[in-house]
Design a protein around this motif. Structure first.
Motif, PDB file in Angstrom:
ATOM      1  N   MET A   1       0.821  -1.206   0.000  1.00  0.00           N
ATOM      2  CA  MET A   1       0.000   0.000   0.000  1.00  0.00           C
ATOM      3  C   MET A   1       0.863   1.267   0.000  1.00  0.00           C
ATOM      4  SD  MET A   1      -1.378  -0.242   3.906  1.00  0.00           S
ATOM      5  CE  MET A   1      -0.378   0.248   5.330  1.00  0.00           C
ATOM      6  N   GLU A   2       2.170   1.108   0.246  1.00  0.00           N
ATOM      7  CA  GLU A   2       3.093   2.252   0.262  1.00  0.00           C
ATOM      8  C   GLU A   2       4.001   2.270  -0.965  1.00  0.00           C
ATOM      9  OE1 GLU A   2       4.731   1.264   3.967  1.00  0.00           O
ATOM     10  OE2 GLU A   2       3.081   2.138   5.126  1.00  0.00           O
ATOM     11  N   MET A   3       3.736   1.355  -1.922  1.00  0.00           N
ATOM     12  CA  MET A   3       4.515   1.283  -3.154  1.00  0.00           C
ATOM     13  C   MET A   3       3.750   1.960  -4.291  1.00  0.00           C
ATOM     14  SD  MET A   3       5.632  -2.724  -3.010  1.00  0.00           S
ATOM     15  CE  MET A   3       6.339  -3.470  -1.530  1.00  0.00           C
ATOM     16  N   ASN A   4       4.473   2.336  -5.352  1.00  0.00           N
ATOM     17  CA  ASN A   4       3.783   2.807  -6.544  1.00  0.00           C
ATOM     18  C   ASN A   4       3.299   1.599  -7.350  1.00  0.00           C
ATOM     19  OD1 ASN A   4       6.069   1.945  -8.173  1.00  0.00           O
ATOM     20  ND2 ASN A   4       7.104   3.795  -7.473  1.00  0.00           N
ATOM     21  N   LYS A   5       2.443   1.847  -8.322  1.00  0.00           N
ATOM     22  CA  LYS A   5       1.802   0.752  -9.070  1.00  0.00           C
ATOM     23  C   LYS A   5       2.812  -0.056  -9.886  1.00  0.00           C
ATOM     24  CE  LYS A   5      -2.792   2.797  -9.300  1.00  0.00           C
ATOM     25  NZ  LYS A   5      -3.876   3.313 -10.170  1.00  0.00           N
ATOM     26  N   ILE A   6       3.856   0.591 -10.388  1.00  0.00           N
ATOM     27  CA  ILE A   6       4.869  -0.133 -11.168  1.00  0.00           C
ATOM     28  C   ILE A   6       5.581  -1.161 -10.294  1.00  0.00           C
ATOM     29  CG2 ILE A   6       7.080   0.109 -12.376  1.00  0.00           C
ATOM     30  CD1 ILE A   6       6.108   2.813 -13.388  1.00  0.00           C
ATOM     31  N   THR A   7       5.931  -0.757  -9.073  1.00  0.00           N
ATOM     32  CA  THR A   7       6.628  -1.661  -8.154  1.00  0.00           C
ATOM     33  C   THR A   7       5.720  -2.813  -7.724  1.00  0.00           C
ATOM     34  OG1 THR A   7       7.970   0.175  -7.342  1.00  0.00           O
ATOM     35  CG2 THR A   7       7.892  -1.802  -5.976  1.00  0.00           C
ATOM     36  N   ILE A   8       4.447  -2.510  -7.457  1.00  0.00           N
ATOM     37  CA  ILE A   8       3.496  -3.570  -7.096  1.00  0.00           C
ATOM     38  C   ILE A   8       3.398  -4.595  -8.220  1.00  0.00           C
ATOM     39  CG2 ILE A   8       1.058  -4.081  -6.631  1.00  0.00           C
ATOM     40  CD1 ILE A   8       0.904  -1.343  -5.238  1.00  0.00           C
ATOM     41  N   LYS A   9       3.320  -4.118  -9.457  1.00  0.00           N
ATOM     42  CA  LYS A   9       3.253  -5.034 -10.606  1.00  0.00           C
ATOM     43  C   LYS A   9       4.519  -5.886 -10.690  1.00  0.00           C
ATOM     44  CE  LYS A   9       1.712  -6.590 -14.655  1.00  0.00           C
ATOM     45  NZ  LYS A   9       2.870  -7.311 -15.180  1.00  0.00           N
ATOM     46  N   ASP A  10       5.683  -5.300 -10.444  1.00  0.00           N
ATOM     47  CA  ASP A  10       6.939  -6.058 -10.462  1.00  0.00           C
ATOM     48  C   ASP A  10       6.914  -7.182  -9.422  1.00  0.00           C
ATOM     49  OD1 ASP A  10       7.976  -4.555 -12.508  1.00  0.00           O
ATOM     50  OD2 ASP A  10       9.215  -3.284 -11.215  1.00  0.00           O
TER      51      ASP A  10
ATOM     52  N   ARG B   1      -4.147  -1.775   2.895  1.00  0.00           N
ATOM     53  CA  ARG B   1      -5.281  -0.852   2.973  1.00  0.00           C
ATOM     54  C   ARG B   1      -6.202  -0.971   1.765  1.00  0.00           C
ATOM     55  NH1 ARG B   1      -3.882   5.112   5.392  1.00  0.00           N
ATOM     56  NH2 ARG B   1      -2.435   4.496   7.043  1.00  0.00           N
ATOM     57  N   TYR B   2      -7.465  -0.631   2.019  1.00  0.00           N
ATOM     58  CA  TYR B   2      -8.404  -0.539   0.903  1.00  0.00           C
ATOM     59  C   TYR B   2      -7.945   0.560  -0.054  1.00  0.00           C
ATOM     60  CZ  TYR B   2     -11.401  -3.599   3.620  1.00  0.00           C
ATOM     61  OH  TYR B   2     -11.880  -4.675   4.323  1.00  0.00           O
ATOM     62  N   GLN B   3      -7.424   1.646   0.498  1.00  0.00           N
ATOM     63  CA  GLN B   3      -6.791   2.666  -0.338  1.00  0.00           C
ATOM     64  C   GLN B   3      -5.791   3.470   0.482  1.00  0.00           C
ATOM     65  OE1 GLN B   3      -9.113   5.220  -3.021  1.00  0.00           O
ATOM     66  NE2 GLN B   3      -7.867   6.980  -2.434  1.00  0.00           N
ATOM     67  N   LYS B   4      -4.659   3.758  -0.142  1.00  0.00           N
ATOM     68  CA  LYS B   4      -3.713   4.727   0.398  1.00  0.00           C
ATOM     69  C   LYS B   4      -3.158   5.518  -0.778  1.00  0.00           C
ATOM     70  CE  LYS B   4       0.110   5.434   3.565  1.00  0.00           C
ATOM     71  NZ  LYS B   4       0.904   4.866   4.670  1.00  0.00           N
ATOM     72  N   ASN B   5      -3.161   6.833  -0.652  1.00  0.00           N
ATOM     73  CA  ASN B   5      -2.668   7.683  -1.725  1.00  0.00           C
ATOM     74  C   ASN B   5      -1.159   7.845  -1.605  1.00  0.00           C
ATOM     75  OD1 ASN B   5      -5.289   8.027  -2.611  1.00  0.00           O
ATOM     76  ND2 ASN B   5      -5.607   9.912  -1.458  1.00  0.00           N
ATOM     77  N   ILE B   6      -0.450   7.406  -2.641  1.00  0.00           N
ATOM     78  CA  ILE B   6       1.006   7.508  -2.686  1.00  0.00           C
ATOM     79  C   ILE B   6       1.372   8.432  -3.842  1.00  0.00           C
ATOM     80  CG2 ILE B   6       3.181   6.252  -3.007  1.00  0.00           C
ATOM     81  CD1 ILE B   6       1.759   5.662  -0.358  1.00  0.00           C
ATOM     82  N   GLY B   7       1.855   9.631  -3.494  1.00  0.00           N
ATOM     83  CA  GLY B   7       2.115  10.623  -4.527  1.00  0.00           C
ATOM     84  C   GLY B   7       0.803  10.960  -5.215  1.00  0.00           C
ATOM     85  N   TYR B   8       0.745  10.738  -6.532  1.00  0.00           N
ATOM     86  CA  TYR B   8      -0.473  11.019  -7.278  1.00  0.00           C
ATOM     87  C   TYR B   8      -1.203   9.741  -7.688  1.00  0.00           C
ATOM     88  CZ  TYR B   8       1.641  15.649  -7.610  1.00  0.00           C
ATOM     89  OH  TYR B   8       2.204  16.858  -7.307  1.00  0.00           O
TER      90      TYR B   8
ATOM     91  N   ILE C   1      -3.607   3.812  -4.358  1.00  0.00           N
ATOM     92  CA  ILE C   1      -3.221   2.404  -4.290  1.00  0.00           C
ATOM     93  C   ILE C   1      -4.313   1.636  -3.547  1.00  0.00           C
ATOM     94  CG2 ILE C   1      -1.447   0.771  -3.571  1.00  0.00           C
ATOM     95  CD1 ILE C   1      -0.562   2.826  -5.720  1.00  0.00           C
ATOM     96  N   ARG C   2      -4.994   0.745  -4.275  1.00  0.00           N
ATOM     97  CA  ARG C   2      -6.125   0.001  -3.710  1.00  0.00           C
ATOM     98  C   ARG C   2      -5.869  -1.499  -3.796  1.00  0.00           C
ATOM     99  NH1 ARG C   2     -10.818   3.458  -6.920  1.00  0.00           N
ATOM    100  NH2 ARG C   2     -10.666   5.370  -5.639  1.00  0.00           N
ATOM    101  N   ILE C   3      -6.093  -2.203  -2.705  1.00  0.00           N
ATOM    102  CA  ILE C   3      -5.867  -3.644  -2.688  1.00  0.00           C
ATOM    103  C   ILE C   3      -6.771  -4.351  -3.701  1.00  0.00           C
ATOM    104  CG2 ILE C   3      -7.466  -4.040  -0.757  1.00  0.00           C
ATOM    105  CD1 ILE C   3      -5.611  -6.300   0.169  1.00  0.00           C
ATOM    106  N   ALA C   4      -7.972  -3.837  -3.941  1.00  0.00           N
ATOM    107  CA  ALA C   4      -8.897  -4.457  -4.887  1.00  0.00           C
ATOM    108  C   ALA C   4      -8.398  -4.381  -6.327  1.00  0.00           C
ATOM    109  CB  ALA C   4     -10.272  -3.794  -4.784  1.00  0.00           C
TER     110      ALA C   4
ATOM    111  N   ASP D   1     -13.611  -4.507  -3.388  1.00  0.00           N
ATOM    112  CA  ASP D   1     -13.784  -3.163  -3.935  1.00  0.00           C
ATOM    113  C   ASP D   1     -15.034  -2.495  -3.357  1.00  0.00           C
ATOM    114  OD1 ASP D   1     -13.233  -0.970  -5.823  1.00  0.00           O
ATOM    115  OD2 ASP D   1     -15.006  -1.695  -6.872  1.00  0.00           O
ATOM    116  N   LYS D   2     -16.107  -3.247  -3.245  1.00  0.00           N
ATOM    117  CA  LYS D   2     -17.348  -2.688  -2.684  1.00  0.00           C
ATOM    118  C   LYS D   2     -17.175  -2.337  -1.204  1.00  0.00           C
ATOM    119  CE  LYS D   2     -20.517  -5.026  -5.859  1.00  0.00           C
ATOM    120  NZ  LYS D   2     -21.619  -6.036  -6.007  1.00  0.00           N
TER     121      LYS D   2
END
Length: 364
Positions: free
Chosen positions: A231-240, A260-267, A270-273, A319-320
């Motif tokens: 939840m503290e990573m950017n989306k590129i790192t999560i995908k890696d 977390r269900y959502q945490k804002n990292i930079g812009y 980041i959502r677990i769903a 997500d819901k």
């Protein structure tokens, strides 16, 4: 014979792994971690007091004011009931490694909020772990190794692969070395062939602590864990990391994801769903995390057919559930953080706490 922690060697390993990561990948460190990892890790005494000298801030609930020691004492009765008095006591720390000021002494053991939550998580997954030297557990983004320690003190034969940024790896190396002085450790500088790590190297080590972007070859990992760090990573790192998990898992491998269900990292929101699971996961446990309603506890097993509860459908449900925690990106956040930092520099933390009561000044 117990082997002492070698700070000079560990710090050299830290610098080398940090240089390696900077030369091979500029995106592993999100804006969140760039803020926390600007601290000075070169002072030996600070490492020994890392839970009171701010080195663990950002990966340590009990030192970032989520709950203080007075509140913790009041909640111990509830924790004993929820977790089980014996199980809780058996898994509490006998030593206050890192000298956490918010830790309290309870029946000869040290208790802090971070540890209590993780003991409950561990109780929920304990039956899925085997005490075998052929069983490999990989923790991604484990902070300073508290959850790994819980697992290893209950299952001393299994092998551990810990993957994290160099700063957290230094803390993990110290914490686990103090906890298990007779275990055999492998770190970045111990890799000899083009920074490659494969399962054969577990013949000569019990705990491997490595940065991302190592070439992990022919691994068959039995259990992956990520607790509150994707939840503290950017989306590129999560995908890696998901690519790594998918490549190194086999039928019946397990993956515990607590985020977390959502945490804002930079812009980025980041959502677990929205994590990039492929469809070959069967859901074993999916629920709200203990004591943390904004976080989801998701345990899955690798499967390729005969699903009981496929991950694709479960992510829609998550997500819901998570929508009540969703928020818009604050594009002014970087500017606000700079203003807070300036105020702390000129007026002090006490003044900032008064005018910005919702800001955790310990993070700066």
């Amino acid at each position: 014979m117990k082997k002492e922690f070698d700070f000079k060697k560990a710090y050299k390993n830290f610098i080398n792994s940090k240089n390696f990561l900077q030369n091979n990948d500029q995106k592993s460190e999100s804006s969140y971690w760039k803020r926390f990892n600007s601290k000075d890790f070169s002072i030996e005494q600070k490492l020994y007091n890392f839970r009171s000298d701010k080195l663990s801030y950002g990966c340590d609930d009990s030192t970032t004011n989520d709950i203080d020691s007075k509140k913790l004492k009041k909640k111990l009765v509830k924790y004993e009931k929820d977790i089980g008095k014996k199980f809780l006591l058996d898994n509490l720390d006998k030593e206050n490694i890192g000298n956490n000021k918010n830790s309290i002494l309870y029946k000869g053991r040290f208790v802090d909020y971070n540890n209590v939550i993780q003991i409950k998580w561990f109780k929920d997954i304990k039956k899925y772990i085997k005490n075998s030297d052929k069983f490999i557990l990989c923790e991604i983004g484990g902070g300073f190794g508290t959850f790994t320690k819980l697992v290893l003190q209950n299952f001393p034969k299994l092998k551990i692969l810990s993957i994290d940024l160099p700063e957290q790896n230094l803390l993990t190396h110290y914490f686990l070395k103090r906890s298990f002085p007779n275990k055999r450790f492998l770190t970045f500088d111990d890799l000899k062939t083009k920074k490659i790590f494969d399962s054969n190297q577990f013949k000569n080590c019990d705990i491997a602590i490595l940065p991302p972007k190592i070439f992990f070859k022919n691994l068959k990992i039995d259990f992956f864990i990520n607790a509150r760090s994707m939840m503290e990573m950017n989306k590129i790192t999560i995908k890696d990391y998901f690519d790594f998990i998918h490549e190194n898992s086999s039928n019946n491998s397990l993956f515990l994801n607590i985020n977390r269900y959502q945490k804002n990292i930079g812009y980025e929101a980041i959502r677990i769903a929205e994590y990039p699971y492929d469809n070959n996961w069967d859901v074993i446990v999916s629920k709200e995390s203990y004591e943390q309603k904004h976080i989801h506890f998701l345990l899955c097993k690798r499967k390729f057919k005969k699903f009981n509860k496929n991950i694709a459908h479960e992510l829609q449900k998550i997500d819901k559930i998570g929508q009540k925690y969703y928020s818009k990106i604050d594009y002014l956040l970087p500017l606000k953080l700079k203003i807070v930092k300036i105020f702390i520099t000129f007026f002090g933390a006490r003044f900032v706490r008064t005018i910005f009561p919702n800001v955790n000044v310990n993070e700066f």
